[in-house]
Design a protein around this motif. Structure first.
Motif, short mmCIF file in Angstrom:
data_model
loop_
_atom_site.label_atom_id
_atom_site.label_comp_id
_atom_site.label_asym_id
_atom_site.label_seq_id
_atom_site.Cartn_x
_atom_site.Cartn_y
_atom_site.Cartn_z
N GLN A 124 0.83 -1.21 0.00
CA GLN A 124 0.00 0.00 0.00
C GLN A 124 0.86 1.25 0.00
OE1 GLN A 124 -2.20 -0.87 3.58
NE2 GLN A 124 -3.89 -1.89 2.48
N TYR A 125 1.97 1.22 0.71
CA TYR A 125 2.88 2.36 0.79
C TYR A 125 3.46 2.69 -0.58
CZ TYR A 125 7.22 4.87 1.98
OH TYR A 125 8.25 5.77 2.03
N CYS A 126 3.98 1.68 -1.27
CA CYS A 126 4.66 1.94 -2.54
C CYS A 126 3.69 2.25 -3.67
CB CYS A 126 5.54 0.75 -2.92
SG CYS A 126 6.60 1.05 -4.36
N GLY A 131 1.45 9.23 -4.16
CA GLY A 131 2.85 9.25 -3.77
C GLY A 131 3.78 8.99 -4.93
N GLY A 132 5.06 9.03 -4.65
CA GLY A 132 6.08 8.70 -5.64
C GLY A 132 7.00 7.64 -5.06
N CYS A 133 6.93 6.42 -5.59
CA CYS A 133 7.73 5.32 -5.08
C CYS A 133 8.76 4.92 -6.14
CB CYS A 133 6.84 4.12 -4.74
SG CYS A 133 7.75 2.67 -4.17
N ALA A 134 10.02 4.94 -5.78
CA ALA A 134 11.08 4.65 -6.74
C ALA A 134 11.06 3.20 -7.21
CB ALA A 134 12.44 4.96 -6.11
N GLN A 135 10.38 2.32 -6.48
CA GLN A 135 10.41 0.89 -6.82
C GLN A 135 9.04 0.35 -7.19
OE1 GLN A 135 13.36 -0.14 -7.10
NE2 GLN A 135 14.44 1.41 -5.92
N ILE A 136 8.18 1.20 -7.70
CA ILE A 136 6.80 0.76 -7.96
C ILE A 136 6.74 -0.34 -9.02
CG2 ILE A 136 6.27 2.49 -9.74
CD1 ILE A 136 3.49 2.76 -8.31
N SER A 137 7.73 -0.42 -9.91
CA SER A 137 7.69 -1.47 -10.93
C SER A 137 7.78 -2.86 -10.32
CB SER A 137 8.82 -1.26 -11.94
OG SER A 137 10.09 -1.40 -11.33
N ASN A 138 8.26 -2.96 -9.09
CA ASN A 138 8.29 -4.26 -8.41
C ASN A 138 6.89 -4.78 -8.10
OD1 ASN A 138 11.29 -4.95 -7.55
ND2 ASN A 138 11.03 -2.75 -7.35
N PHE A 139 5.91 -3.90 -8.14
CA PHE A 139 4.54 -4.29 -7.81
C PHE A 139 3.63 -4.27 -9.03
CE2 PHE A 139 6.56 -2.72 -3.99
CZ PHE A 139 6.23 -3.68 -3.04
N GLN A 172 15.68 -4.34 -3.73
CA GLN A 172 14.95 -3.13 -4.11
C GLN A 172 13.53 -3.08 -3.56
OE1 GLN A 172 15.20 -2.88 -8.38
NE2 GLN A 172 17.42 -2.73 -8.39
N ALA A 173 13.05 -4.17 -2.97
CA ALA A 173 11.66 -4.22 -2.50
C ALA A 173 11.55 -4.88 -1.14
CB ALA A 173 10.80 -4.96 -3.53
N PRO A 174 12.16 -4.29 -0.11
CA PRO A 174 12.13 -4.90 1.22
C PRO A 174 10.83 -4.62 1.97
CG PRO A 174 13.33 -2.85 1.30
CD PRO A 174 12.96 -3.05 -0.14
N LEU A 175 10.66 -5.37 3.05
CA LEU A 175 9.53 -5.18 3.94
C LEU A 175 9.81 -3.99 4.86
CD1 LEU A 175 7.09 -7.17 4.06
CD2 LEU A 175 8.06 -8.07 6.18
N THR A 483 5.11 13.16 -8.88
CA THR A 483 5.60 11.94 -8.22
C THR A 483 6.78 12.25 -7.30
OG1 THR A 483 7.20 11.38 -9.97
CG2 THR A 483 4.94 10.59 -10.24
N GLN A 484 6.93 13.50 -6.89
CA GLN A 484 8.10 13.94 -6.12
C GLN A 484 9.39 13.56 -6.83
OE1 GLN A 484 5.70 11.87 -3.85
NE2 GLN A 484 4.61 13.78 -4.14
N TRP A 485 9.34 13.55 -8.17
CA TRP A 485 10.47 13.24 -9.05
C TRP A 485 10.97 11.80 -8.88
CZ3 TRP A 485 11.14 16.56 -12.90
CH2 TRP A 485 10.68 17.87 -12.73
N GLN A 486 10.09 10.91 -8.41
CA GLN A 486 10.44 9.50 -8.37
C GLN A 486 9.95 8.82 -9.65
OE1 GLN A 486 12.39 8.20 -6.24
NE2 GLN A 486 12.37 9.72 -4.61
N GLY A 487 10.58 7.72 -10.00
CA GLY A 487 10.24 6.99 -11.22
C GLY A 487 11.49 6.63 -11.98
N GLY A 488 11.54 5.43 -12.54
CA GLY A 488 12.75 4.95 -13.20
C GLY A 488 12.96 5.44 -14.61
#
Length: 569
Positions: A124-126, A131-139, A172-175, A483-488
């Motif tokens: 839910q966080y990512c 929000g802007g999550c740098a690792q969203i592609s993991n989900f 790149q995708a820890p708990l 996205t707060q400038w997050q994104g790959g």
């Protein structure tokens, strides 16, 4: 000792490794302090708000995924009992769900239980829409994460997922702990300074002092799941300096135990290694040195819309221009002068493993100045009286930025010279690595902001399957103020055919079938104007002779097994 003797051999193996398997430690913390030098200083202790490898690796000492990749590229369970598969019933036959079972008795470093609710929250966080999550592609393709019971996590996908090991897998995708980050969702995420720099984790260490872009002090996690580990009572990650001074501090002086990313000219590194105090660690994975080409206009006059999709780049969206820039580069000279046996010229975005490497892009391996000039002629750029090409009153002028590093500055100088020869004006800029690879959304100098025309850096992906990595190039992964400038997708490239290829990959089973789609996606990227691949790099780090248990890993964090490190007696 010559560097080529240190850096040859099997592609995945560390050629000169420290002592092998970890011992059965008699007592946690018995070996005192381990000192690590990351010349690109750590800015934050979470990969969810940073694309910087140095931040990801530092965080991996504290927060962990359910499973991660070992030095061979194979998945190993960390917080779970085993790796779910169709055969053991952990992955459903329709490939729509994967179910993980947490190990019994897991505790966070604050002594509270780790539960499946923490996994639900991490998702839910990512994926928070604001929000802007740098690792969203993991989900990607995840439609639900649920806590079946306190130890059982079920992840549901919207499409059959032949490779379901993206969410909560790899460094790149820890708990993360729900209780600590509960008030950090969406736009509040960057504001949670305490949580982002002192995360409560399950790893072998916990943070006791954090000074951004300087030093991180850690101590052994008293609630780590193995009561005899880690062997070290404390760990210090010092930032600053440069690759040469970092390598020297291990190989020549022995002042530090481990130095990360010793990207130094090969002859200099060989001289340092001859001192005999430390060893060079090397492993080839998927690390690619490349030029990202801005598809949006970085003109400062655009204000808040600078380097956003609101304004396409005035000339770098033309494939002919970017191909000309690529053809002008002599990659073999870049390898010879900057990498030696630790580099291989490449035209591909996905450089490994071999099954996934495209055979279709060797056109860039040989420098072709006349071909480059012809392409610029065809694109309408004519040479002015000063030797710089012009079109419609605009000069062909490029601002080219990268991090401060002698190898990169040498590459910049060579590339500038080659581009000058074909009529391109080039301004060079280098930025401190801690800032360039940092996560501060207010800084104008991060690679995500990309306030330049071209920028050079390297990154890679966890494991051997690039689905998550390729996912960073979808239209939805473009960084921006929203996205707060997050994104790959730092190049801001959007291509419907590529997005369709990635959707196809998500549904494709079998190594051979996936390889075909991976090659298709790779070819779309490298034949676009968005990137210029340069060098397939081996990871290079250094360890002092007395540091044992290190297993160099090119498929995950280099600190992935720090719990097993110890001081050789």
């Amino acid at each position: 000792m010559k560097l080529r003797h240190l850096l040859t051999g099997a592609a995945i193996a560390a050629l000169i490794a420290t002592t092998g398997g970890a011992p059965a430690f008699a007592e946690r913390g018995a070996d005192g302090q381990v000192n690590l030098l990351y010349w690109q200083a750590v800015s934050i202790m979470t990969p969810y708000l940073s694309n910087g490898t140095k931040d990801l690796q530092a965080a991996s000492l504290v927060i962990e995924p359910l499973a991660r990749y070992n030095e061979k590229g194979d998945l190993e369970p960390f917080l779970v009992e085993d790796i779910p598969t169709v055969e053991n019933g952990g992955v459903s036959k329709d490939l729509l769900t994967i179910t993980w079972k947490l190990k019994e008795g897991l505790l966070w470093s604050d002594g509270t239980p780790v539960t499946a609710d923490d996994a639900v929250f991490t998702w839910q966080y990512c994926t928070h829409p604001d929000g802007g999550c740098a690792q969203i592609s993991n989900f990607s393709d995840v439609t639900n994460v649920e806590a079946v019971d306190p130890r059982t996590i079920r992840i549901t996908f919207g499409v059959p997922k032949p490779f379901p090991y993206g969410p909560l897998v790899g460094g790149q995708a820890p708990l993360i702990q729900k209780a600590q980050f509960a008030d950090c969702l969406g736009p509040k995420a960057p504001e949670c300074t305490k949580a982002n720099t002192y995360p409560i984790g399950t790893g072998p260490f916990r943070v006791v002092d954090f000074k951004a872009n300087d030093v991180v002090t850690l101590e052994a996690n008293p609630n780590y799941r193995d009561p005899s580990k880690p062997a070290f009572a404390t760990a210090v990650i010092k930032g600053g300096g440069d690759p040469a001074s970092a390598a020297r501090s291990v190989l020549e002086t022995g002042e530090y135990d481990f130095a990360w990313n010793t990207q130094v000219e090969p002859e200099i590194l060989a001289q340092m290694a001859a001192a005999g105090k430390g060893q060079i660690l090397s492993a080839f994975g998927t690390l690619l040195e490349r030029l990202q080409v801005n598809q949006t206009d970085p003109d400062p006059a655009l204000g808040a819309e600078r380097s956003t999709v609101a304004h396409p780049h005035p000339f770098l969206t033309d494939e002919r221009v970017v191909k000309a820039l690529s053809l002008a580069i002599d990659r073999e000279i870049l390898v010879e002068t900057g990498y030696g046996e630790a580099g291989r010229a490449t035209c591909n975005f996905i450089p490994a493993p071999d099954l996934n490497v495209s055979p279709n892009n060797d056109w860039c391996l040989k420098q072709d100045m006349e071909g480059a000039k012809k392409l610029l002629d065809e694109a309408g750029w004519t040479e002015g009286s000063d030797g710089v090409r012009e079109k419609d009153g605009r000069k062909l002028s490029i601002l080219y930025q990268t991090s401060t590093n002698s190898v990169r500055q040498a590459a910049q100088a060579l590339i500038k010279q080659w581009w000058n020869e074909i009529g391109v004006e080039v301004e060079l800029r280098n930025i401190d690595g801690s800032v360039f690879f940092g996560s501060d959304p207010g800084s104008p100098d991060t690679l995500q902001k990309f306030f330049a025309d071209v920028e050079m850096y390297a990154n890679e992906f966890d494991g051997t399957d690039p689905e998550k990595y390729l996912g960073e190039w979808t239209c939805g992964e473009i960084p921006g103020p929203d996205t707060q400038w997050q994104g790959g997708n730092t190049s801001r490239w959007c291509n419907a055919d590529f997005d369709a290829a990635l959707a196809e990959l998500a549904k494709t089973a079998g190594l051979d079938g996936r390889a075909k789609v991976i090659i298709k996606a790779n070819d779309l990227i490298v034949n676009s104007p968005a990137v210029i691949p340069l060098v397939h790099r081996g990871r290079l780090s250094a360890a002092v002779n007395s540091l044992a248990g290190v297993k160099m890993n090119a498929w995950d964090s280099e600190l992935w097994n720090a719990a097993d490190w110890y001081r050789a007696k």
